[in-house]
Design an enzyme around this catalytic site. Structure first.
Site, PDB file in Angstrom:
ATOM      1  N   ASP A 186       9.600  60.047  -1.234  1.00  0.00           N
ATOM      2  CA  ASP A 186      10.779  59.651  -0.454  1.00  0.00           C
ATOM      3  C   ASP A 186      10.844  60.445   0.854  1.00  0.00           C
ATOM      4  O   ASP A 186      11.674  61.342   1.017  1.00  0.00           O
ATOM      5  CB  ASP A 186      12.043  59.873  -1.293  1.00  0.00           C
ATOM      6  CG  ASP A 186      13.229  59.063  -0.784  1.00  0.00           C
ATOM      7  OD1 ASP A 186      13.130  58.516   0.327  1.00  0.00           O
ATOM      8  OD2 ASP A 186      14.234  58.977  -1.498  1.00  0.00           O
ATOM      9  N   SER A 216      20.865  63.697   1.030  1.00  0.00           N
ATOM     10  CA  SER A 216      19.563  63.037   1.064  1.00  0.00           C
ATOM     11  C   SER A 216      18.857  63.398   2.362  1.00  0.00           C
ATOM     12  O   SER A 216      19.433  63.301   3.445  1.00  0.00           O
ATOM     13  CB  SER A 216      19.731  61.521   0.977  1.00  0.00           C
ATOM     14  OG  SER A 216      20.165  61.139  -0.302  1.00  0.00           O
ATOM     15  N   HIS A 221      14.480  56.530   2.146  1.00  0.00           N
ATOM     16  CA  HIS A 221      15.658  55.671   1.995  1.00  0.00           C
ATOM     17  C   HIS A 221      16.697  55.932   3.079  1.00  0.00           C
ATOM     18  O   HIS A 221      17.513  55.064   3.375  1.00  0.00           O
ATOM     19  CB  HIS A 221      16.263  55.811   0.591  1.00  0.00           C
ATOM     20  CG  HIS A 221      17.055  57.052   0.327  1.00  0.00           C
ATOM     21  ND1 HIS A 221      16.537  58.170  -0.283  1.00  0.00           N
ATOM     22  CD2 HIS A 221      18.352  57.341   0.567  1.00  0.00           C
ATOM     23  CE1 HIS A 221      17.467  59.091  -0.423  1.00  0.00           C
ATOM     24  NE2 HIS A 221      18.580  58.618   0.098  1.00  0.00           N
TER      25      HIS A 221
END
Length: 734
Positions: free
Chosen positions: A215, A668, A80
């Site tokens: 991810d 992230s 992402h």
């Protein structure tokens, strides 16, 4: 029985599960004992040194974190986080968002986009004295003097164009640090799994657990043949980092100590209770309502137009993530009385101030701060709808371009940040990037929604009302906007870029409707900006004084003292551990491949690729199969929840795992390290119960969610056969 056993284990071990803290690297030696208790073997002094492994392999993307994993500049981050790069290279004829992408050789690695950067932090210097010396008592002058001091330090630091420097405020203006970062300007896409792997479970599973998300994405940093950063060119060569991370192919087990390094965006743990209540009662509900409306609109329009779906994929994913976070915060505030907890601590703090003559004078500063915060909240509510009424991408561009023309009439040092010569490359790239995520139909629809909301409330601006008014009563606002879009030249990239060189007169005599609106609203926007700066000047005196007392209070209670997250490099530590969830179920710390098959429905977002399902059903685990993810029950490490109620055998490849590290947005893509400093996973999310950690850290339920690197290696090895990349990695075993 379970609770009694847990209590007995905790008392006998002497370990306190309280891994709170987003620590500045220089602070690591001060918590060396805590790191050691968690089984972190790498010396704290080494972690404090940004020139040594592993910290010199950790990089920022400007909005996420990544890390070097090969001597050829290979970088790993979250899927992402790389969404814009994947979207940039996706077309109707080859949709890499849906299908994934793998470059079999370096010559096939495409640009991640003109705006993508890697930032390598090389130095962090305390410049508090230089920023705050001899400041004026006049609020506006004080603000401007702080900015002038910051810009002077930045200019001196950026004597080399290959570096980007910033001066960041820590502890609400009590301290300032100069951050020096090397900029890599040529970033390329290397390997990305399909969206059905990278965001398996989609928004439904976002912030939830158990998770089964792959991810991850690999990028590569390129530089000129001289080894120096350069803009994209086919002649560029892979960047050779000072170090790159070793990857432990055996991973971690429950109870293992881990730490995470990255760039957490923002937390509010030192904010006042009144600020939390404002966020809970007005700010978050208001923002969530707008985001949901925009999400629904983009999804509906994307369902009708594949081109729109691709262009707005990144925007939609970002909005959905924020939307769920706001809802999680609101739910968390209801489930746990965080306002009450903070108010109790605040009341105790006030009492503590009266016990020491040294801090009694801070009571007045506390009261002054509360008064200023009321003023700030009133201004935010007053201006909210007017600011949203300028949300069109074209109007935003026009506003920035006209401001640039105005700022260029000043000496460079006196220009507003964002409009100095140092900013022009990014300014230009931002104007170019509009094309990759813009469609007139979507922009107009979203803007119309914001304008309708503006017109439905009382805080109106005459200049904007005049621009929206039509002489013909039969012409609707929607028709009026259609006319604006049909007459503007800002939809053309070359015309947008040409305005960067235009002078003020050219703007003020332009017939372009968006330019005309920007000119008409300039004075109002500038007046509101001046008011914000004046208030910021007042707060720059009140907040640091308050923070001095708060820090003393925290130290008196033996609580951890670290700055709120502000986008700068931090380290947090913890251990691999499950937790008792809100539904009274115990969440095991690891998930396995079979969970993907169990969740698979064939319908997005639970539509795992057939190649993944086939590999799982055939039990093609290769060398990545793990028989047990738990410590020996007799081991001294088995003194945590995760050692209880464990399954007899794991017998699969771990997909995601939980730990108690203290992370937030911006973390992230952050590398998750074992105690030796070897890469074992990538941070990508938090559990739903943990969302409120931005305001208050609750160690019993705060868990971060990570992609297990054993799953990444399995995808590379058994599913996509990325042998060329596997050969670049430095894999080690326990």
């Amino acid at each position: 029985m379970r609770k009694a056993l847990v209590a007995a284990l905790m008392l006998s071990s002497g370990v306190v599960i309280a891994d709170e803290g987003q620590w500045q690297p220089y602070q690591m030696p001060s918590i060396a004992d805590k790191l050691s208790e968690r089984g972190i073997q790498i010396p704290a002094k080494q972690l404090a040194d940004l020139t040594q492994y592993p910290m010199n392999a950790v990089v920022g993307l400007g909005y996420c974190t990544a890390s070097f994993v090969s001597p050829q500049g290979l970088v790993v981050t979250n899927h992402h986080c790389a969404y814009r790069a994947i979207q940039y290279n996706s077309k109707k004829e080859h949709n890499y968002i849906a299908d994934g992408f793998l470059a079999r050789k370096q010559a096939d690695e495409p640009s991640a986009g003109p705006n993508e950067r890697l930032y390598i932090t090389e130095a962090v210097t305390n410049v508090s004295e230089q920023v705050t010396k001899e400041l004026s008592d006049d609020p506006l002058k004080r603000y401007e003097e702080i900015q002038a001091n910051r810009k002077a330090l930045i200019k001196e630091c950026e004597s080399d164009d290959n570096y980007r420097c910033s001066v960041r405020s820590f502890h609400n203006g009590l301290e300032y640090y100069l951050i020096k970062q090397l900029i890599i300007r040529d970033v390329r896409l290397v390997y990305a799994p399909p969206k059905s792997v990278g965001s398996f479970g989609g928004d439904i599973d976002n912030y939830e657990y158990p998770r089964h998300s792959g991810d991850f994405t690999f990028l590569r940093a390129y530089v000129g043949k001289d080894g120096k950063p350069a803009a994209y060119s086919p002649d560029n060569v892979p960047f050779k980092p000072k170090s790159y991370l070793k990857i432990n192919a055996d991973g971690v087990k429950a109870g293992d100590g881990v730490f995470v390094a990255g760039y957490p965006g923002s937390t509010s743990r030192y904010r006042l209770t009144s600020e939390l209540k404002f966020a809970s009662d007005w700010l978050y509900p208001t923002l969530a309502k707008r985001y949901q409306q925009r999400i629904d609109t983009i999804e509906a329009m994307g369902a009708q137009d594949a081109g729109v779906k691709i262009k707005y994929a990144g925007t939609l994913a970002s909005m959905a993530n924020r939307m769920k976070k706001y809802n999680g915060l609101l739910d968390g505030f209801k489930a746990t009385d965080i306002a009450g907890i903070k108010q109790g601590r605040e009341d105790d703090f006030r009492k503590w101030l009266t016990t020491d003559a040294q801090y009694q004078s801070y009571q007045a500063k506390f009261d002054q701060l509360e008064t200023l915060l009321v003023e700030q909240r009133q201004a935010q509510q007053t201006h909210y709808f007017f600011e949203n009424a300028q949300s069109s991408d074209l109007l935003s561009a026009a506003n920035r371009l006209y401001r640039l023309a105005k700022e260029k009439t000043k000496p460079d040092a006196e220009r507003e940040e964002g409009y100095q010569e140092r900013d022009m490359k990014m300014f230009k790239a931002r104007l170019k990037r509009i094309d990759s995520s813009f469609a007139i139909s979507v922009d107009k629809t979203l803007w119309l929604q914001d304008l309708d909301a503006y017109l439905a409330q009382d805080n109106r601006v005459p200049e904007l009302d005049a621009m929206l008014k039509s002489d013909d009563a039969e012409v609707s606002l929607s028709d009026k906007l259609d006319g604006l879009y049909s007459l503007t030249g800002l939809t053309n990239q070359d015309e947008r870029l040409a305005w960067m060189d235009a002078d003020v007169k050219a703007f003020e005599t332009s017939a372009d409707p968006f330019i005309r609106i920007a000119v008409a609203l300039y004075d109002t926007n500038l007046a509101q900006e001046k008011a914000k700066k004046t208030l910021a000047g007042k707060l720059s005196k009140a907040r640091p004084g308050y923070m001095e007392a708060v820090i003393a209070y925290y130290k008196a209670n033996n609580w951890p003292v670290y700055p709120d997250a502000n986008g700068t490099l931090r380290i947090t530590y913890g251990m691999v551990d499950g937790y008792q969830s809100k539904d009274a179920l115990y969440k095991q710390p690891f998930t396995r491949l079979e969970g993907i098959v169990a969740k698979h429905t064939g319908v997005e977002p639970f539509d795992a690729p057939q190649k993944v399902l086939d590999a799982i059903k055939a039990k093609r685990y290769g060398s990545h199969k793990v028989e047990s993810v738990y410590q020996d029950p007799a081991s001294w490490l088995c003194r945590l929840f995760s050692c209880l109620d464990k399954p007899e055998s794991f017998g699969s490849v771990p997909v995601n795992f939980l730990s108690s590290v203290d992370t937030t947005g911006g973390n992230s893509g952050s590398p998750v390290f074992n105690g030796k400093g070897e890469l074992v996973g990538l941070n990508f999310d938090s559990t739903y119960e943990a969302i409120t950690k931005d305001w208050f850290f609750n160690p019993t339920i705060t868990r971060a969610v990570h992609v297990d690197f054993r799953y990444i290696l399995w995808m590379m090895d058994e599913v996509d056969h990325a042998d060329n990349l596997m050969g670049e990695l430095d894999l080690v075993r326990n």
